[in-house]
Motif scaffolding. Structure first.
Motif, PDB file in Angstrom:
ATOM      1  N   PHE A  11      -2.047  11.492  -4.397  1.00  0.00           N
ATOM      2  CA  PHE A  11      -3.197  11.507  -3.205  1.00  0.00           C
ATOM      3  C   PHE A  11      -3.373  10.049  -2.638  1.00  0.00           C
ATOM      4  O   PHE A  11      -3.274  10.198  -1.309  1.00  0.00           O
ATOM      5  N   CYS A  12      -3.518   9.164  -3.550  1.00  0.00           N
ATOM      6  CA  CYS A  12      -3.652   7.889  -3.083  1.00  0.00           C
ATOM      7  C   CYS A  12      -2.371   7.268  -1.873  1.00  0.00           C
ATOM      8  O   CYS A  12      -2.644   6.974  -0.838  1.00  0.00           O
ATOM      9  N   LEU A  13      -1.085   7.652  -2.359  1.00  0.00           N
ATOM     10  CA  LEU A  13       0.113   7.177  -1.583  1.00  0.00           C
ATOM     11  C   LEU A  13       0.096   8.162  -0.402  1.00  0.00           C
ATOM     12  O   LEU A  13       0.484   7.802   0.798  1.00  0.00           O
ATOM     13  N   ILE A  14       0.008   9.369  -0.567  1.00  0.00           N
ATOM     14  CA  ILE A  14       0.189  10.153   0.873  1.00  0.00           C
ATOM     15  C   ILE A  14      -0.932  10.108   1.665  1.00  0.00           C
ATOM     16  O   ILE A  14      -0.809  10.206   2.739  1.00  0.00           O
ATOM     17  N   THR A  15      -2.080   9.801   1.284  1.00  0.00           N
ATOM     18  CA  THR A  15      -3.478   9.507   2.209  1.00  0.00           C
ATOM     19  C   THR A  15      -2.962   8.289   2.971  1.00  0.00           C
ATOM     20  O   THR A  15      -3.355   8.246   4.140  1.00  0.00           O
ATOM     21  N   MET A  16      -2.526   7.222   2.090  1.00  0.00           N
ATOM     22  CA  MET A  16      -2.100   6.077   2.792  1.00  0.00           C
ATOM     23  C   MET A  16      -1.147   6.318   3.916  1.00  0.00           C
ATOM     24  O   MET A  16      -1.051   5.780   5.010  1.00  0.00           O
ATOM     25  N   LEU A  17      -0.084   6.965   3.588  1.00  0.00           N
ATOM     26  CA  LEU A  17       0.871   7.383   4.295  1.00  0.00           C
ATOM     27  C   LEU A  17       0.605   8.214   5.880  1.00  0.00           C
ATOM     28  O   LEU A  17       0.916   7.985   6.893  1.00  0.00           O
ATOM     29  N   GLY A  22      -0.431   8.258  11.223  1.00  0.00           N
ATOM     30  CA  GLY A  22      -1.188   8.611  12.185  1.00  0.00           C
ATOM     31  C   GLY A  22      -1.623   7.361  13.359  1.00  0.00           C
ATOM     32  O   GLY A  22      -1.943   7.603  14.324  1.00  0.00           O
ATOM     33  N   ALA A  23      -1.971   6.413  12.680  1.00  0.00           N
ATOM     34  CA  ALA A  23      -2.338   5.010  13.621  1.00  0.00           C
ATOM     35  C   ALA A  23      -1.081   4.767  14.254  1.00  0.00           C
ATOM     36  O   ALA A  23      -1.303   4.206  15.499  1.00  0.00           O
ATOM     37  N   ILE A  24       0.046   4.663  13.886  1.00  0.00           N
ATOM     38  CA  ILE A  24       1.095   4.550  14.629  1.00  0.00           C
ATOM     39  C   ILE A  24       1.491   5.400  15.846  1.00  0.00           C
ATOM     40  O   ILE A  24       1.638   4.862  16.868  1.00  0.00           O
ATOM     41  N   ALA A  25       1.202   6.568  15.236  1.00  0.00           N
ATOM     42  CA  ALA A  25       1.392   7.643  16.363  1.00  0.00           C
ATOM     43  C   ALA A  25       0.099   7.924  17.277  1.00  0.00           C
ATOM     44  O   ALA A  25       0.013   8.568  18.248  1.00  0.00           O
ATOM     45  N   ASN A  26      -1.063   6.926  17.272  1.00  0.00           N
ATOM     46  CA  ASN A  26      -2.310   6.963  18.003  1.00  0.00           C
ATOM     47  C   ASN A  26      -2.771   8.398  17.662  1.00  0.00           C
ATOM     48  O   ASN A  26      -3.053   8.929  18.740  1.00  0.00           O
ATOM     49  N   LEU A  27      -2.998   9.008  16.580  1.00  0.00           N
ATOM     50  CA  LEU A  27      -3.364  10.234  16.322  1.00  0.00           C
ATOM     51  C   LEU A  27      -4.772   9.955  15.466  1.00  0.00           C
ATOM     52  O   LEU A  27      -4.975   9.088  14.670  1.00  0.00           O
ATOM     53  N   PRO A  28      -5.740  10.664  15.600  1.00  0.00           N
ATOM     54  CA  PRO A  28      -7.008  10.722  14.750  1.00  0.00           C
ATOM     55  C   PRO A  28      -6.652  11.169  13.431  1.00  0.00           C
ATOM     56  O   PRO A  28      -5.886  11.968  13.121  1.00  0.00           O
ATOM     57  N   PHE A  29      -7.167  10.444  12.546  1.00  0.00           N
ATOM     58  CA  PHE A  29      -7.170  10.552  10.886  1.00  0.00           C
ATOM     59  C   PHE A  29      -7.790  12.055  10.575  1.00  0.00           C
ATOM     60  O   PHE A  29      -8.781  12.225  10.563  1.00  0.00           O
ATOM     61  N   ASP A  30      -6.946  12.882   9.972  1.00  0.00           N
ATOM     62  CA  ASP A  30      -7.415  14.093   9.316  1.00  0.00           C
ATOM     63  C   ASP A  30      -7.225  13.925   7.948  1.00  0.00           C
ATOM     64  O   ASP A  30      -6.021  13.855   7.594  1.00  0.00           O
TER      65      ASP A  30
END
Length: 60
Positions: A11-17, A22-30
């Protein structure tokens, strides 16, 4: 307890990824897609870990 820790770390690693990609692609965090993927990854890791034999393997 080891299953809970497997889910926690996946959970921690995949949420961080999810957040970083998402930040690199300029998408909102879901939040929820990360939870779903971490459940699948933790089940796969648990199944792989349980498939290996425990203890010494005899060398014939």
């Amino acid at each position: 307890m080891k299953y809970v820790m497997t889910f926690f770390w996946s959970f921690c690693l995949i949420t961080m990824l999810n957040y970083v990609s998402g930040a690199i692609a300029n998408l909102p965090f879901d939040f929820m897609p990360g939870v779903y993927v971490s459940l699948v990854v933790s089940v796969i890791v648990i199944l792989l870990a349980e498939s290996f034999p425990e203890g010494e393997i005899a060398d014939h």
